[in-house]
Design a protein around this motif. Structure first.
Motif, PDB file in Angstrom:
ATOM      1  N   MET A   1      -7.328   3.571 -12.740  1.00 26.76           N
ATOM      2  CA  MET A   1      -6.162   3.435 -11.743  1.00 26.76           C
ATOM      3  C   MET A   1      -6.630   4.640 -10.367  1.00 26.76           C
ATOM      4  N   LEU A   2      -6.720   4.232  -9.450  1.00 27.32           N
ATOM      5  CA  LEU A   2      -6.729   4.647  -7.605  1.00 27.32           C
ATOM      6  C   LEU A   2      -5.688   4.810  -7.940  1.00 27.32           C
ATOM      7  N   ILE A   3      -5.783   6.674  -7.078  1.00 28.78           N
ATOM      8  CA  ILE A   3      -4.381   6.113  -5.899  1.00 28.78           C
ATOM      9  C   ILE A   3      -5.514   7.172  -5.025  1.00 28.78           C
ATOM     10  N   ARG A   4      -4.266   6.426  -3.571  1.00 27.21           N
ATOM     11  CA  ARG A   4      -5.399   6.311  -2.049  1.00 27.21           C
ATOM     12  C   ARG A   4      -3.824   6.309  -1.746  1.00 27.21           C
ATOM     13  N   GLU A   5      -4.349   7.241   0.332  1.00 28.47           N
ATOM     14  CA  GLU A   5      -3.814   6.982   0.960  1.00 28.47           C
ATOM     15  C   GLU A   5      -2.869   6.077   1.263  1.00 28.47           C
ATOM     16  N   ALA A   6      -1.661   5.047   1.485  1.00 29.54           N
ATOM     17  CA  ALA A   6      -1.626   3.711   2.001  1.00 29.54           C
ATOM     18  C   ALA A   6      -2.272   3.291   3.150  1.00 29.54           C
ATOM     19  N   THR A   7      -2.468   2.152   3.584  1.00 33.69           N
ATOM     20  CA  THR A   7      -2.868   1.721   5.074  1.00 33.69           C
ATOM     21  C   THR A   7      -1.606   0.230   5.398  1.00 33.69           C
ATOM     22  N   GLN A   8      -1.687   0.032   6.553  1.00 32.66           N
ATOM     23  CA  GLN A   8      -0.960  -1.041   7.048  1.00 32.66           C
ATOM     24  C   GLN A   8      -1.167  -2.343   6.392  1.00 32.66           C
ATOM     25  N   ALA A   9      -2.404  -2.411   6.393  1.00 34.20           N
ATOM     26  CA  ALA A   9      -2.951  -3.382   5.101  1.00 34.20           C
ATOM     27  C   ALA A   9      -1.929  -3.684   3.828  1.00 34.20           C
ATOM     28  N   ASP A  10      -2.028  -2.535   3.387  1.00 33.44           N
ATOM     29  CA  ASP A  10      -1.111  -2.399   2.283  1.00 33.44           C
ATOM     30  C   ASP A  10       0.303  -2.826   1.857  1.00 33.44           C
ATOM     31  N   TRP A  11       1.394  -3.157   3.616  1.00 25.31           N
ATOM     32  CA  TRP A  11       2.586  -3.429   3.636  1.00 25.31           C
ATOM     33  C   TRP A  11       2.996  -4.493   2.821  1.00 25.31           C
ATOM     34  N   PRO A  12       2.277  -5.917   2.751  1.00 25.29           N
ATOM     35  CA  PRO A  12       2.604  -7.193   2.192  1.00 25.29           C
ATOM     36  C   PRO A  12       2.303  -6.457   0.858  1.00 25.29           C
ATOM     37  N   ALA A  13       1.335  -5.629  -0.048  1.00 28.92           N
ATOM     38  CA  ALA A  13       1.779  -5.881  -1.477  1.00 28.92           C
ATOM     39  C   ALA A  13       3.040  -4.800  -1.761  1.00 28.92           C
ATOM     40  N   ILE A  14       3.063  -4.546  -0.505  1.00 27.35           N
ATOM     41  CA  ILE A  14       3.784  -3.320  -1.569  1.00 27.35           C
ATOM     42  C   ILE A  14       5.227  -4.054  -0.651  1.00 27.35           C
ATOM     43  N   TRP A  15       5.447  -4.214  -0.160  1.00 28.65           N
ATOM     44  CA  TRP A  15       6.839  -5.439   0.361  1.00 28.65           C
ATOM     45  C   TRP A  15       7.347  -6.288  -1.014  1.00 28.65           C
ATOM     46  N   SER A  16       6.069  -6.835  -1.106  1.00 31.52           N
ATOM     47  CA  SER A  16       6.132  -7.855  -1.985  1.00 31.52           C
ATOM     48  C   SER A  16       7.366  -7.371  -3.339  1.00 31.52           C
ATOM     49  N   PHE A  17       7.271  -5.795  -3.433  1.00 30.56           N
ATOM     50  CA  PHE A  17       8.272  -5.190  -4.966  1.00 30.56           C
ATOM     51  C   PHE A  17       9.291  -4.440  -4.101  1.00 30.56           C
ATOM     52  N   LEU A  18       8.930  -4.166  -3.685  1.00 29.99           N
ATOM     53  CA  LEU A  18      10.414  -3.291  -2.709  1.00 29.99           C
ATOM     54  C   LEU A  18      11.552  -3.775  -2.912  1.00 29.99           C
ATOM     55  N   ARG A  19      10.936  -5.098  -2.078  1.00 28.89           N
ATOM     56  CA  ARG A  19      12.820  -6.086  -1.784  1.00 28.89           C
ATOM     57  C   ARG A  19      13.346  -6.179  -2.738  1.00 28.89           C
ATOM     58  N   THR A  20      12.395  -6.331  -3.643  1.00 26.93           N
ATOM     59  CA  THR A  20      13.199  -7.082  -5.020  1.00 26.93           C
ATOM     60  C   THR A  20      13.285  -5.902  -5.991  1.00 26.93           C
ATOM     61  N   ILE A  21      13.285  -4.610  -5.545  1.00 25.66           N
ATOM     62  CA  ILE A  21      13.355  -3.007  -6.063  1.00 25.66           C
ATOM     63  C   ILE A  21      14.913  -3.029  -5.759  1.00 25.66           C
ATOM     64  N   THR A  51       2.185   8.806   2.490  1.00 27.58           N
ATOM     65  CA  THR A  51       2.414   7.534   1.542  1.00 27.58           C
ATOM     66  C   THR A  51       1.543   7.212   1.442  1.00 27.58           C
ATOM     67  N   VAL A  52       0.865   6.710  -1.021  1.00 29.74           N
ATOM     68  CA  VAL A  52      -0.029   6.688  -1.234  1.00 29.74           C
ATOM     69  C   VAL A  52       0.737   5.492  -2.277  1.00 29.74           C
ATOM     70  N   VAL A  53      -0.409   5.061  -2.403  1.00 33.97           N
ATOM     71  CA  VAL A  53      -0.849   3.276  -3.426  1.00 33.97           C
ATOM     72  C   VAL A  53      -1.209   3.832  -4.508  1.00 33.97           C
ATOM     73  N   ALA A  54      -0.720   3.397  -6.005  1.00 35.51           N
ATOM     74  CA  ALA A  54      -1.823   3.073  -6.999  1.00 35.51           C
ATOM     75  C   ALA A  54      -2.550   1.747  -7.130  1.00 35.51           C
ATOM     76  N   VAL A  55      -3.835   1.502  -7.078  1.00 34.93           N
ATOM     77  CA  VAL A  55      -4.410   0.301  -7.337  1.00 34.93           C
ATOM     78  C   VAL A  55      -4.974   0.350  -8.090  1.00 34.93           C
ATOM     79  N   ASP A  56      -5.481  -1.023  -9.182  1.00 31.49           N
ATOM     80  CA  ASP A  56      -6.467  -1.448 -10.211  1.00 31.49           C
ATOM     81  C   ASP A  56      -7.497  -0.926  -9.303  1.00 31.49           C
ATOM     82  N   GLU A  57      -8.726  -1.402 -10.306  1.00 28.32           N
ATOM     83  CA  GLU A  57     -10.226  -1.892 -10.237  1.00 28.32           C
ATOM     84  C   GLU A  57     -10.475  -3.052  -9.324  1.00 28.32           C
ATOM     85  N   ASP A  58      -9.214  -3.846  -9.447  1.00 30.10           N
ATOM     86  CA  ASP A  58      -9.580  -4.886  -8.178  1.00 30.10           C
ATOM     87  C   ASP A  58      -8.487  -4.586  -7.108  1.00 30.10           C
TER      88      ASP A  58
END
Length: 162
Positions: A1-21, A51-58
């Motif tokens: 797992m890699l933790i890196r600074e979030a970018t605007q391009a990460d938003w759709p993935a974040i939104w997909s679970f943030l809205r559910t939570i 803001t950061v994201v945790a991402v897997d190898e993919d």
């Protein structure tokens, strides 16, 4: 797992679970029907926030965290943070990895402590995680959170010196 600074391009993935939570109404204090635009403005922080994201190898976004000063001016030396893990990836150490990263980064950024203002007392996994990382409960605000299933429950104020 890699933790890196979030970018605007990460938003759709974040939104997909943030809205559910947020919509579930059992762990987060945001309006359950928050708009995407409002959520993006609140989650993707500008400096001095991060803001950061945790991402897997993919490159799949597993979770995200945001950090910012808990207060302004003379209170800006205490950090505050929010954490969300995609429910598909819970139980895999994502929250712990994000927390360790955020604590290290907050210390490096010059914060002297971290305070959580509103941890839902029935969110036992989060409470246990924060306590295992050295946070203490300073207070419980009784019935300060309207849980979607349990009714009114307390919000914990938690603190840890960095």
């Amino acid at each position: 797992m890699l933790i890196r600074e979030a970018t605007q391009a990460d938003w759709p993935a974040i939104w997909s679970f943030l809205r559910t939570i947020v919509a579930a109404g059992d762990t987060f204090t945001w309006d359950r029907d928050i708009s995407e635009e409002r959520a993006r403005a609140m989650w993707l922080k500008e400096a001095p926030g991060r803001t950061v994201v945790a991402v897997d190898e993919d490159g799949t976004v597993l979770g995200s965290a945001e950090t910012h000063p808990n207060q302004g001016g003379p209170g800006a030396h205490v950090a505050n943070a929010g954490f969300m893990v995609d429910p598909r990836f819970t139980g895999r150490g994502v929250a712990r990895a994000l927390a360790a990263h955020v604590l290290d980064r907050a210390r490096a950024d010059g914060y002297r402590a971290m305070q959580f203002n509103a941890v839902v007392e029935t969110n036992s996994r989060a409470v246990a995680l924060w306590q295992s990382l050295g946070f203490e409960v300073l207070a419980t605000v009784p019935e300060a959170f309207l849980h979607s299933e349990k009714g009114y429950v307390g919000l914990l104020v938690m603190y840890r010196k960095l």
